[in-house]
Design a protein around this motif. Structure first.
Motif, PDB file in Angstrom:
ATOM      1  N   MET A  14       0.799  -1.221   0.000  1.00  0.00           N
ATOM      2  CA  MET A  14       0.000   0.000   0.000  1.00  0.00           C
ATOM      3  C   MET A  14       0.837   1.280   0.000  1.00  0.00           C
ATOM      4  N   ARG A  15       1.949   1.291   0.701  1.00  0.00           N
ATOM      5  CA  ARG A  15       2.788   2.498   0.709  1.00  0.00           C
ATOM      6  C   ARG A  15       3.279   2.819  -0.698  1.00  0.00           C
ATOM      7  N   SER A  16       3.774   1.820  -1.409  1.00  0.00           N
ATOM      8  CA  SER A  16       4.256   2.073  -2.770  1.00  0.00           C
ATOM      9  C   SER A  16       3.085   2.366  -3.710  1.00  0.00           C
ATOM     10  N   TRP A  17       1.922   1.758  -3.478  1.00  0.00           N
ATOM     11  CA  TRP A  17       0.741   2.035  -4.293  1.00  0.00           C
ATOM     12  C   TRP A  17       0.346   3.504  -4.132  1.00  0.00           C
ATOM     13  N   ALA A  18       0.315   3.988  -2.882  1.00  0.00           N
ATOM     14  CA  ALA A  18      -0.034   5.389  -2.635  1.00  0.00           C
ATOM     15  C   ALA A  18       0.986   6.322  -3.282  1.00  0.00           C
TER      16      ALA A  18
END
Length: 143
Positions: A14-18
């Motif tokens: 999720m961090r890299s997706w955001a």
């Protein structure tokens, strides 16, 4: 990177997706998406713009998911939350596979909150207010 239509990312992604979402939307626009609490007003504005444009829920699905990932990442960076994969009961309750766990153990669904803002609108669904009223935030603010 896969689109939301193909595969929903797990908590560890999720961090890299955001970050990828922010890079995509700020490449064309000068949006102040800096992971600050104040930037959640921008998210409110963006979601309201999607609503006013007459979009149904399917067309902006990836954008709504990206905005939800961004809101969750603000919770991670500013409120001490961590991304978690929801268990089967939580997935059924929240309608999402991922969310955040606050320092006090409570779980929240930022992706669902963005969808609520899109569907209902109005100040009661504000994402900035959601953050400010959020139970379980850490006392400190992380950079």
């Amino acid at each position: 990177m896969s689109t939301v239509d193909e595969r929903i990312p797990c908590a560890g992604e999720m961090r890299s997706w955001a970050a990828a979402f922010v890079a995509r939307v700020t490449a064309r626009n000068r949006l102040p998406l800096d992971y600050s609490v104040a930037s959640l007003r921008v998210v409110d504005f963006l979601v309201d713009g999607l609503r006013k444009g007459g979009a149904d829920r399917e067309r902006p699905r990836e954008t709504l998911f990206g905005l939800g990932a961004y809101v969750g990442e603000v919770l991670v960076r500013r409120a001490g939350a961590v991304w978690v994969d929801f268990d089967a009961d939580q997935r059924a309750y929240f309608g999402q596979p991922v969310g955040v766990r606050m320092p006090d153990g409570r779980v929240w669904n930022p992706v669902g909150k963005v969808h609520n803002r899109f569907e209902a609108g109005g100040p009661e669904e504000s994402l900035q207010t959601f953050y400010l009223m959020l139970h379980g935030r850490a006392r400190r603010t992380a950079a």
